[in-house]
Motif scaffolding. Structure first.
Motif, PDB file in Angstrom:
ATOM      1  N   GLN A   4       0.821  -1.199   0.000  1.00  0.00           N
ATOM      2  CA  GLN A   4       0.000   0.000   0.000  1.00  0.00           C
ATOM      3  C   GLN A   4       0.859   1.255   0.000  1.00  0.00           C
ATOM      4  O   GLN A   4       1.916   1.301   0.616  1.00  0.00           O
ATOM      5  CB  GLN A   4      -0.925   0.004   1.223  1.00  0.00           C
ATOM      6  CG  GLN A   4      -2.037   1.025   1.130  1.00  0.00           C
ATOM      7  CD  GLN A   4      -2.936   0.977   2.338  1.00  0.00           C
ATOM      8  OE1 GLN A   4      -2.523   1.386   3.415  1.00  0.00           O
ATOM      9  NE2 GLN A   4      -4.145   0.478   2.160  1.00  0.00           N
ATOM     10  N   SER A   5       0.398   2.287  -0.717  1.00  0.00           N
ATOM     11  CA  SER A   5       1.091   3.565  -0.796  1.00  0.00           C
ATOM     12  C   SER A   5       0.062   4.675  -0.959  1.00  0.00           C
ATOM     13  O   SER A   5      -1.138   4.419  -1.008  1.00  0.00           O
ATOM     14  CB  SER A   5       2.049   3.570  -1.993  1.00  0.00           C
ATOM     15  OG  SER A   5       1.299   3.521  -3.196  1.00  0.00           O
ATOM     16  N   TYR A   6       0.544   5.908  -1.093  1.00  0.00           N
ATOM     17  CA  TYR A   6      -0.359   7.044  -1.303  1.00  0.00           C
ATOM     18  C   TYR A   6      -1.193   6.853  -2.573  1.00  0.00           C
ATOM     19  O   TYR A   6      -2.376   7.165  -2.608  1.00  0.00           O
ATOM     20  CB  TYR A   6       0.440   8.347  -1.380  1.00  0.00           C
ATOM     21  CG  TYR A   6      -0.412   9.541  -1.721  1.00  0.00           C
ATOM     22  CD1 TYR A   6      -1.258  10.099  -0.758  1.00  0.00           C
ATOM     23  CD2 TYR A   6      -0.411  10.097  -2.987  1.00  0.00           C
ATOM     24  CE1 TYR A   6      -2.069  11.174  -1.050  1.00  0.00           C
ATOM     25  CE2 TYR A   6      -1.220  11.176  -3.292  1.00  0.00           C
ATOM     26  CZ  TYR A   6      -2.041  11.714  -2.325  1.00  0.00           C
ATOM     27  OH  TYR A   6      -2.845  12.779  -2.634  1.00  0.00           O
ATOM     28  N   HIS A   9      -4.062   3.786  -1.855  1.00  0.00           N
ATOM     29  CA  HIS A   9      -4.622   3.530  -0.524  1.00  0.00           C
ATOM     30  C   HIS A   9      -6.148   3.623  -0.467  1.00  0.00           C
ATOM     31  O   HIS A   9      -6.740   3.250   0.521  1.00  0.00           O
ATOM     32  CB  HIS A   9      -3.987   4.463   0.517  1.00  0.00           C
ATOM     33  CG  HIS A   9      -4.466   5.874   0.459  1.00  0.00           C
ATOM     34  ND1 HIS A   9      -4.067   6.740  -0.524  1.00  0.00           N
ATOM     35  CD2 HIS A   9      -5.308   6.561   1.256  1.00  0.00           C
ATOM     36  CE1 HIS A   9      -4.642   7.909  -0.326  1.00  0.00           C
ATOM     37  NE2 HIS A   9      -5.413   7.832   0.750  1.00  0.00           N
ATOM     38  N   PHE A 108      -0.923   6.510   8.671  1.00  0.00           N
ATOM     39  CA  PHE A 108      -0.144   5.835   7.630  1.00  0.00           C
ATOM     40  C   PHE A 108       1.369   5.925   7.877  1.00  0.00           C
ATOM     41  O   PHE A 108       2.149   5.365   7.117  1.00  0.00           O
ATOM     42  CB  PHE A 108      -0.474   6.412   6.250  1.00  0.00           C
ATOM     43  CG  PHE A 108      -1.878   6.132   5.808  1.00  0.00           C
ATOM     44  CD1 PHE A 108      -2.291   4.850   5.502  1.00  0.00           C
ATOM     45  CD2 PHE A 108      -2.804   7.153   5.707  1.00  0.00           C
ATOM     46  CE1 PHE A 108      -3.592   4.578   5.100  1.00  0.00           C
ATOM     47  CE2 PHE A 108      -4.097   6.906   5.296  1.00  0.00           C
ATOM     48  CZ  PHE A 108      -4.496   5.615   4.994  1.00  0.00           C
ATOM     49  N   ALA A 109       1.769   6.633   8.920  1.00  0.00           N
ATOM     50  CA  ALA A 109       3.198   6.798   9.215  1.00  0.00           C
ATOM     51  C   ALA A 109       3.617   5.851  10.338  1.00  0.00           C
ATOM     52  O   ALA A 109       2.877   5.653  11.302  1.00  0.00           O
ATOM     53  CB  ALA A 109       3.478   8.239   9.626  1.00  0.00           C
ATOM     54  N   LYS A 132       0.322  12.845   4.183  1.00  0.00           N
ATOM     55  CA  LYS A 132       0.408  11.590   3.421  1.00  0.00           C
ATOM     56  C   LYS A 132       1.533  11.639   2.394  1.00  0.00           C
ATOM     57  O   LYS A 132       2.283  10.674   2.234  1.00  0.00           O
ATOM     58  CB  LYS A 132      -0.915  11.313   2.705  1.00  0.00           C
ATOM     59  CG  LYS A 132      -2.045  10.911   3.602  1.00  0.00           C
ATOM     60  CD  LYS A 132      -3.269  10.649   2.734  1.00  0.00           C
ATOM     61  CE  LYS A 132      -4.538  10.541   3.513  1.00  0.00           C
ATOM     62  NZ  LYS A 132      -5.698  10.340   2.625  1.00  0.00           N
ATOM     63  N   ILE A 135       5.114  11.072   3.852  1.00  0.00           N
ATOM     64  CA  ILE A 135       5.481   9.785   4.447  1.00  0.00           C
ATOM     65  C   ILE A 135       6.459   9.057   3.532  1.00  0.00           C
ATOM     66  O   ILE A 135       6.177   8.832   2.358  1.00  0.00           O
ATOM     67  CB  ILE A 135       4.223   8.926   4.707  1.00  0.00           C
ATOM     68  CG1 ILE A 135       3.330   9.625   5.734  1.00  0.00           C
ATOM     69  CG2 ILE A 135       4.605   7.529   5.170  1.00  0.00           C
ATOM     70  CD1 ILE A 135       1.979   8.979   5.919  1.00  0.00           C
ATOM     71  N   ASN A 137       8.000   5.969   4.498  1.00  0.00           N
ATOM     72  CA  ASN A 137       7.784   4.532   4.687  1.00  0.00           C
ATOM     73  C   ASN A 137       6.314   4.324   5.058  1.00  0.00           C
ATOM     74  O   ASN A 137       5.947   4.458   6.208  1.00  0.00           O
ATOM     75  CB  ASN A 137       8.726   4.010   5.784  1.00  0.00           C
ATOM     76  CG  ASN A 137       8.689   2.505   5.884  1.00  0.00           C
ATOM     77  OD1 ASN A 137       8.194   1.821   4.999  1.00  0.00           O
ATOM     78  ND2 ASN A 137       9.212   1.988   6.972  1.00  0.00           N
ATOM     79  N   TRP A 138       5.500   4.024   4.055  1.00  0.00           N
ATOM     80  CA  TRP A 138       4.045   3.943   4.206  1.00  0.00           C
ATOM     81  C   TRP A 138       3.632   2.750   5.071  1.00  0.00           C
ATOM     82  O   TRP A 138       4.022   1.624   4.817  1.00  0.00           O
ATOM     83  CB  TRP A 138       3.417   3.836   2.825  1.00  0.00           C
ATOM     84  CG  TRP A 138       1.949   4.045   2.810  1.00  0.00           C
ATOM     85  CD1 TRP A 138       1.001   3.089   2.940  1.00  0.00           C
ATOM     86  CD2 TRP A 138       1.248   5.270   2.641  1.00  0.00           C
ATOM     87  NE1 TRP A 138      -0.259   3.647   2.862  1.00  0.00           N
ATOM     88  CE2 TRP A 138      -0.129   4.988   2.686  1.00  0.00           C
ATOM     89  CE3 TRP A 138       1.651   6.599   2.464  1.00  0.00           C
ATOM     90  CZ2 TRP A 138      -1.102   5.978   2.550  1.00  0.00           C
ATOM     91  CZ3 TRP A 138       0.689   7.567   2.322  1.00  0.00           C
ATOM     92  CH2 TRP A 138      -0.672   7.254   2.366  1.00  0.00           C
ATOM     93  N   ARG A 139       2.815   3.005   6.088  1.00  0.00           N
ATOM     94  CA  ARG A 139       2.281   1.974   6.982  1.00  0.00           C
ATOM     95  C   ARG A 139       0.880   1.639   6.481  1.00  0.00           C
ATOM     96  O   ARG A 139      -0.074   2.384   6.673  1.00  0.00           O
ATOM     97  CB  ARG A 139       2.235   2.522   8.408  1.00  0.00           C
ATOM     98  CG  ARG A 139       1.749   1.545   9.434  1.00  0.00           C
ATOM     99  CD  ARG A 139       1.909   2.194  10.819  1.00  0.00           C
ATOM    100  NE  ARG A 139       1.157   1.449  11.801  1.00  0.00           N
ATOM    101  CZ  ARG A 139       0.132   1.932  12.478  1.00  0.00           C
ATOM    102  NH1 ARG A 139      -0.256   3.168  12.315  1.00  0.00           N
ATOM    103  NH2 ARG A 139      -0.496   1.181  13.341  1.00  0.00           N
TER     104      ARG A 139
END
Length: 145
Positions: A4-6, A9, A108-109, A132, A135, A137-139
């Motif tokens: 998952q990423s920006y 998401h 997300f961080a 967003k 970030i 390293n996307w959580r």
């Protein structure tokens, strides 16, 4: 499962977004077309179009209202818990200074970036979207609605 990423998401529910809603849109367009092309039954097609529009409106509003309301409460609770775990104190004062978009974006961080981005959100008032985008390293959050 894809990382998952920006960019990816957002989540879709295929039966709702790709079957039910498009079908309602097609029926609405058809009903409006029939209003202008079926003079003897014009009143019936007007009524048909109104009913389809109301179904479309209700489908969007009810689904979103309940799901987003509940999700927003959970996101706030998650923020409170995470803040307490990281800083060992209640988050009431900090939370009152943040907009919901900022709180939602912070989830997300990872913890190291969370602290830095929280500081920026509080002192530079950066938006949730900017948080967003910042970030590194996307959580991922695969459990949201």
């Amino acid at each position: 499962m894809e990382s998952q990423s920006y960019q990816n998401h957002r989540k879709f529910y295929p039966p709702h977004h790709f079957i039910y809603l498009p079908l309602l849109i097609l029926l609405e367009v058809f009903g409006i077309w029939k209003i202008f092309n079926d003079e003897p039954n014009k009143l019936i097609w007007i009524l048909f179009s109104i009913v389809i529009f109301l179904l479309f409106y209700l489908a969007i509003m009810i689904r979103q209202h309940y799901a987003l309301g509940l999700q927003n409460r959970l996101v706030r609770l998650e923020f409170k818990q995470r803040y307490f775990e990281l800083f060992g104190q209640r988050s009431d004062e900090v939370e009152s200074k943040l907009g919901f978009d900022q709180i939602a974006a912070l989830r997300f961080a990872y913890d190291d970036e969370f602290k830095e981005l929280l500081y920026k959100a509080l002192h530079e008032n950066i938006s949730g979207n900017e948080i967003k985008k910042s970030i590194k390293n996307w959580r991922a959050d695969h459990h949201r609605i």
